[in-house]
Design a protein around this motif. Structure first.
Motif, short mmCIF file in Angstrom:
data_model
loop_
_atom_site.label_atom_id
_atom_site.label_comp_id
_atom_site.label_asym_id
_atom_site.label_seq_id
_atom_site.Cartn_x
_atom_site.Cartn_y
_atom_site.Cartn_z
N ALA A 15 0.83 -1.21 0.00
CA ALA A 15 0.00 0.00 0.00
C ALA A 15 0.87 1.26 0.00
O ALA A 15 0.59 2.22 -0.74
N ILE A 16 1.91 1.27 0.81
CA ILE A 16 2.81 2.43 0.86
C ILE A 16 3.51 2.62 -0.47
O ILE A 16 3.63 3.74 -0.98
N GLN A 17 3.98 1.52 -1.06
CA GLN A 17 4.62 1.60 -2.37
C GLN A 17 3.65 2.17 -3.42
O GLN A 17 4.03 3.01 -4.23
N GLY A 18 2.40 1.72 -3.35
CA GLY A 18 1.42 2.20 -4.30
C GLY A 18 1.13 3.68 -4.15
O GLY A 18 1.00 4.40 -5.14
N LEU A 19 1.06 4.15 -2.90
CA LEU A 19 0.78 5.57 -2.66
C LEU A 19 1.93 6.44 -3.16
O LEU A 19 1.71 7.55 -3.65
N PHE A 20 3.16 5.95 -3.04
CA PHE A 20 4.31 6.71 -3.52
C PHE A 20 4.36 6.72 -5.05
O PHE A 20 4.95 7.63 -5.64
N CYS A 21 3.78 5.69 -5.67
CA CYS A 21 3.89 5.55 -7.12
C CYS A 21 2.61 5.92 -7.86
O CYS A 21 2.48 5.62 -9.05
N LEU A 22 1.65 6.53 -7.18
CA LEU A 22 0.35 6.80 -7.81
C LEU A 22 0.45 7.72 -9.02
O LEU A 22 -0.29 7.58 -9.98
N LYS A 23 1.36 8.67 -8.98
CA LYS A 23 1.44 9.66 -10.06
C LYS A 23 2.33 9.16 -11.19
O LYS A 23 3.54 9.39 -11.19
N ASN A 24 1.71 8.44 -12.14
CA ASN A 24 2.39 8.02 -13.37
C ASN A 24 3.66 7.21 -13.12
O ASN A 24 4.61 7.29 -13.89
N LYS A 25 3.68 6.45 -12.05
CA LYS A 25 4.83 5.60 -11.78
C LYS A 25 4.39 4.15 -11.58
O LYS A 25 4.90 3.41 -10.76
#
Length: 358
Positions: A15-25
Motif C-alpha cells: 500500500a505504501i509503495q502504491g501511494l508513492f507511485c500513484l502519479k504516473n509511476k
C-alpha cells in the motif's frame, strides 16, 4: 494467530509503495511489487502452501523417471516438470519457475485490463496471493487462458479454444474458461439475473447425486464423493466464500443498475462492465452450488478472479466524495475475511507462519 502480522505487513508495504507511485509511476510500483511477491513465493519453504510438498515430490520423481502413469496430475504439468528437470535437479526449481510464470502473467494481465492498477494489485494480494502459494497447477492453467483473453475480446474462437485445451493439460478445470467467450458479448437485464438465480437454486437442490456419479465415472476427486450439504467442516469454506462472492456481486449489481451510466463512468472499463458483472454472478452461483459439491469451487475460481478488475472499476463509478470511503470499506472487509480465515481456519490456506526455504 500471532503470525498474522506477516500478512498485514505485506499489505502495508504494498500500500505504501502504491501511494508513492500513484502519479504516473505504475511501472515502478509493478516492478518492485512483482520482485517482492516472486521472492516470497519462489523461495518459500516446502511446508508453505497446502499442496506445495506434493508438487516438490512430483518434481523429484520426474527428475529420476518420466513414468508418472500413477500420478493424478495432468500430463502437460508432468511434461513441464520433466523439461524443468533438464535444467536443474534442485526441487526449489519448480517453485521458482512456477512463481515467476504465474506472477509475471498476472502482473501483465492486470495493467492491461485495469485502469486502476494500484487497487487491483492490492486486492490481488489481499484475496488471491495465498492461492499462488497453494494451487500451482490451477494457477498455471489460469495464466494460460488469461494470456488469450484478447482472443475473447476480438472474437477469435479457435485461438482461444486451443489455449483452453492447452490449459487443461495443466488442470482439467480450465475447460470451463471457454464460457468466457460466450458470456463476453452478452448484455444483461435484471430479469436475466433473476432467471440465473432461479436456475441456480434448482441446480443446488438436485445436483449432489449427479456430481458423485460424474466423479465415479471420471475417477478424479474421489475424496469429494458424498460431500453433500451440511455436516462437514469443508462446507464452512464454501459457505463463507459464497458470502464473499455475494457481497462482490451485490456491489457490482447496485453500481451497474442504479448509478448513472454516463460515458465518463463507462470509460472506467477496459473489459465490458456487463462481462464483469456476469462473472461476479457466475462466481456467486457456482460457489453457492459448491456447498452441495465442493469440487465445483475449482470452477468458480475462473470467474471470481475477475473481482480484482471489477471491484476497482465499479468503485470508480461513484463520485469522488464517496470513492475513498468505499475503497476503505471494501478493502477492510476483504482483510477482515482473510484474517478470520487465517485465525479460525488456517488449514484452508496453510501459508502462516511464513518460512523461507533457507
Amino acid at each position: 494467530m500471532s503470525d498474522l502480522w506477516q500478512y498485514y505487513l505485506l499489505i502495508i508495504i504494498v500500500a505504501i509503495q502504491g501511494l508513492f507511485c500513484l502519479k504516473n509511476k505504475n511501472k515502478a510500483f509493478l516492478f518492485i511489487t512483482f520482485l517482492e511477491l516472486f521472492f516470497i513465493s519462489g523461495f518459500r519453504n516446502w511446508n508453505i502452501g497446502n499442496d506445495t510438498l506434493s508438487y516438490v515430490n512430483t518434481f523429484i520423481a520426474t527428475c529420476s523417471s518420466f513414468d508418472m502413469s500413477g500420478s493424478y496430475m495432468e500430463k502437460g504439468y508432468l511434461l513441464f516438470n520433466k523439461l524443468l528437470s533438464l535444467l536443474s535437479n534442485n526441487p526449489q526449481t519448480i517453485l521458482i519457475v512456477t512463481s515467476f510464470c504465474i506472477l509475471l502473467s498476472i502482473f501483465y494481465f492486470i495493467p492491461k485490463y485495469s485502469k486502476f492498477i494500484f487497487l487491483s494489485i492490492l486486492l490481488f494480494i489481499i484475496i488471491e496471493f495465498s492461492t499462488v502459494l497453494t494451487m500451482i497447477r490451477q494457477e498455471m492453467a489460469l495464466i494460460i487462458v488469461l494470456s488469450g483473453f484478447s482472443f475473447v475480446i476480438k472474437r477469435h474462437f479457435v485461438q482461444f479454444l486451443v489455449l483452453c485445451l492447452l490449459a487443461t493439460t495443466f488442470h482439467s478445470s480450465a475447460i470451463v474458461a471457454i464460457v468466457w467467450y460466450f458470456v463476453y458479448p452478452l448484455n444483461i437485464k435484471i430479469k436475466n439475473i433473476i432467471t440465473i438465480l432461479v436456475v441456480t437454486m434448482l441446480v443446488f437442490t438436485f445436483i449432489a447425486p449427479f456430481i458423485d456419479k460424474i466423479i465415479v465415472i471420471t475417477g478424479r476427486y474421489s475424496n469429494y464423493v458424498g460431500n453433500i450439504l451440511m455436516g462437514e467442516e469443508l462446507k464452512t469454506a464454501s459457505i463463507v466464500k459464497t458470502l464473499i462472492n455475494l457481497f462482490v456481486f451485490l456491489f457490482c449489481f447496485v453500481t451497474y443498475f442504479f448509478i448513472n451510466k454516463s460515458k465518463e463512468i463507462l470509460s472506467n472499463f477496459i473489459i465490458r462492465p456487463q462481462f464483469l458483472l456476469l462473472s461476479s454472478l457466475l462466481a456467486l452461483c457456482i460457489q453457492f452450488i459448491s456447498i452441495r459439491g465442493t469440487v465445483l469451487e475449482r470452477i468458480a475460481f475462473y470467474f471470481s478472479f475477475f473481482n480484482v478488475l471489477s471491484v476497482p472499476a465499479f468503485i470508480n463509478c461513484y463520485s469522488k466524495s464517496i470513492r475513498l470511503v468505499l475503497t476503505i470499506i471494501i478493502i477492510g472487509l476483504f482483510i477482515l475475511y482473510k484474517s478470520t480465515v487465517f485465525v479460525y481456519r488456517p488449514e484452508w490456506n496453510h501459508v502462516l507462519p511464513f518460512k523461507f526455504c533457507f
